[in-house]
Design a protein around this motif. Structure first.
Motif, PDB file in Angstrom:
ATOM      1  N   SER A  36      72.125  96.884 -19.047  1.00 18.33           N
ATOM      2  CA  SER A  36      73.315  96.038 -19.134  1.00 18.33           C
ATOM      3  C   SER A  36      73.237  94.876 -18.147  1.00 18.33           C
ATOM      4  N   LEU A  37      72.532  95.050 -17.015  1.00 21.36           N
ATOM      5  CA  LEU A  37      72.387  93.949 -16.079  1.00 21.36           C
ATOM      6  C   LEU A  37      71.562  92.815 -16.690  1.00 21.36           C
ATOM      7  N   THR A  38      70.513  93.173 -17.420  1.00 22.06           N
ATOM      8  CA  THR A  38      69.721  92.158 -18.124  1.00 22.06           C
ATOM      9  C   THR A  38      70.583  91.451 -19.161  1.00 22.06           C
ATOM     10  N   ASP A  39      71.427  92.195 -19.857  1.00 22.62           N
ATOM     11  CA  ASP A  39      72.350  91.584 -20.818  1.00 22.62           C
ATOM     12  C   ASP A  39      73.302  90.613 -20.112  1.00 22.62           C
ATOM     13  N   GLU A  40      73.761  90.985 -18.940  1.00 23.11           N
ATOM     14  CA  GLU A  40      74.665  90.113 -18.181  1.00 23.11           C
ATOM     15  C   GLU A  40      73.946  88.841 -17.716  1.00 23.11           C
ATOM     16  N   VAL A  41      72.673  88.979 -17.315  1.00 24.84           N
ATOM     17  CA  VAL A  41      71.884  87.801 -16.927  1.00 24.84           C
ATOM     18  C   VAL A  41      71.725  86.885 -18.127  1.00 24.84           C
ATOM     19  N   LEU A  42      71.364  87.456 -19.289  1.00 26.44           N
ATOM     20  CA  LEU A  42      71.234  86.648 -20.501  1.00 26.44           C
ATOM     21  C   LEU A  42      72.531  85.932 -20.839  1.00 26.44           C
ATOM     22  N   SER A  43      73.618  86.646 -20.744  1.00 21.16           N
ATOM     23  CA  SER A  43      74.919  86.057 -21.056  1.00 21.16           C
ATOM     24  C   SER A  43      75.239  84.902 -20.105  1.00 21.16           C
ATOM     25  N   ALA A  44      75.009  85.114 -18.823  1.00 20.39           N
ATOM     26  CA  ALA A  44      75.272  84.051 -17.847  1.00 20.39           C
ATOM     27  C   ALA A  44      74.357  82.853 -18.075  1.00 20.39           C
ATOM     28  N   LEU A  45      73.109  83.134 -18.407  1.00 24.25           N
ATOM     29  CA  LEU A  45      72.155  82.062 -18.675  1.00 24.25           C
ATOM     30  C   LEU A  45      72.586  81.250 -19.894  1.00 24.25           C
ATOM     31  N   PHE A  46      72.982  81.918 -20.956  1.00 21.76           N
ATOM     32  CA  PHE A  46      73.447  81.216 -22.153  1.00 21.76           C
ATOM     33  C   PHE A  46      74.700  80.392 -21.868  1.00 21.76           C
ATOM     34  N   ARG A  47      75.617  80.957 -21.090  1.00 19.82           N
ATOM     35  CA  ARG A  47      76.832  80.211 -20.737  1.00 19.82           C
ATOM     36  C   ARG A  47      76.487  78.957 -19.943  1.00 19.82           C
ATOM     37  N   ALA A  48      75.578  79.088 -18.974  1.00 21.86           N
ATOM     38  CA  ALA A  48      75.165  77.931 -18.173  1.00 21.86           C
ATOM     39  C   ALA A  48      74.483  76.881 -19.045  1.00 21.86           C
TER      40      ALA A  48
ATOM     41  N   ARG B  98      70.675  76.753  -1.961  1.00 24.74           N
ATOM     42  CA  ARG B  98      69.241  77.039  -1.805  1.00 24.74           C
ATOM     43  C   ARG B  98      68.855  78.314  -2.559  1.00 24.74           C
ATOM     44  N   ALA B  99      69.703  79.330  -2.458  1.00 26.00           N
ATOM     45  CA  ALA B  99      69.427  80.594  -3.146  1.00 26.00           C
ATOM     46  C   ALA B  99      69.413  80.379  -4.660  1.00 26.00           C
ATOM     47  N   LEU B 100      70.347  79.583  -5.160  1.00 24.82           N
ATOM     48  CA  LEU B 100      70.376  79.276  -6.588  1.00 24.82           C
ATOM     49  C   LEU B 100      69.104  78.543  -6.992  1.00 24.82           C
ATOM     50  N   ARG B 101      68.713  77.536  -6.220  1.00 21.35           N
ATOM     51  CA  ARG B 101      67.482  76.793  -6.493  1.00 21.35           C
ATOM     52  C   ARG B 101      66.280  77.728  -6.533  1.00 21.35           C
ATOM     53  N   ASP B 102      66.182  78.581  -5.540  1.00 15.22           N
ATOM     54  CA  ASP B 102      65.047  79.498  -5.458  1.00 15.22           C
ATOM     55  C   ASP B 102      65.023  80.479  -6.628  1.00 15.22           C
ATOM     56  N   CYS B 103      66.180  81.040  -6.965  1.00 21.39           N
ATOM     57  CA  CYS B 103      66.241  81.992  -8.079  1.00 21.39           C
ATOM     58  C   CYS B 103      65.940  81.306  -9.409  1.00 21.39           C
ATOM     59  N   LEU B 104      66.477  80.122  -9.635  1.00 20.51           N
ATOM     60  CA  LEU B 104      66.194  79.412 -10.877  1.00 20.51           C
ATOM     61  C   LEU B 104      64.722  79.028 -10.969  1.00 20.51           C
TER      62      LEU B 104
END
Length: 156
Positions: free
Chosen positions: A7-19, A126-132
């Motif tokens: 479900s965490l992977t699903d949440e990442v996908l959902s957030a990615l699609f929303r972004a 910075r954390a967002l940049r690094d993670c992306l």
């Protein structure tokens, strides 16, 4: 590779699609469509490129890329130059007018993102940049995505 119903992977996908949807719908007032901005940005990033290399970089077929390039060339945003490695070929370069349009488009995106991240600390940015960046690298390095399910499989 093991697939799980995480479900965490699903949440990442959902957030990615929303972004991604928000990025696509952002009212940035570009004088060009989004795909044209992407083509200009690739030429700025990579410098002179053959049409086939640009198409490959964009994950598009050459005919689609050619149509984009022709439109941008007609507007004076892209120029063709001789390829020093192959006299039969040409390279595409970003014209000064293309650089100016791209700079305006990039400034609009920067302003929009700065406003969206207004409440974020520098460390969070910075954390967002690094993670992306890490995500982009991992996606680029991963094997080909699984095939799309057929209509029958999708409805099952």
């Amino acid at each position: 590779m093991v697939q799980t119903n995480d479900s965490l992977t699903d949440e990442v996908l959902s957030a990615l699609f929303r972004a991604m949807q928000q990025l696509k719908q952002a009212p940035l007032g570009d004088p060009l469509d989004r795909s044209a901005v992407i083509v200009l940005a690739r030429l700025k990033q990579h410098g002179a490129m053959r049409l086939s290399d640009l198409a490959s970089d964009l994950c598009l077929d050459v005919s689609t890329t050619s149509r984009h390039v022709r439109t941008l060339e007609e507007r004076g945003l892209i120029e063709r130059t001789d390829d020093p490695e192959d006299r039969r070929a040409v390279r595409l370069t970003l014209a000064e007018a293309g650089r100016e349009v791209l700079d305006r488009a990039w400034a609009a995106r920067r302003s929009w993102l700065d406003a969206a991240l207004d409440g974020w600390t520098r460390e969070e940015r910075r954390a967002l940049r690094d993670c992306l960046g890490r995500l982009a690298d991992a996606l680029a390095a991963s094997s080909t995505p699984p095939a799309r399910p057929t209509t029958k499989e999708a409805s099952a």
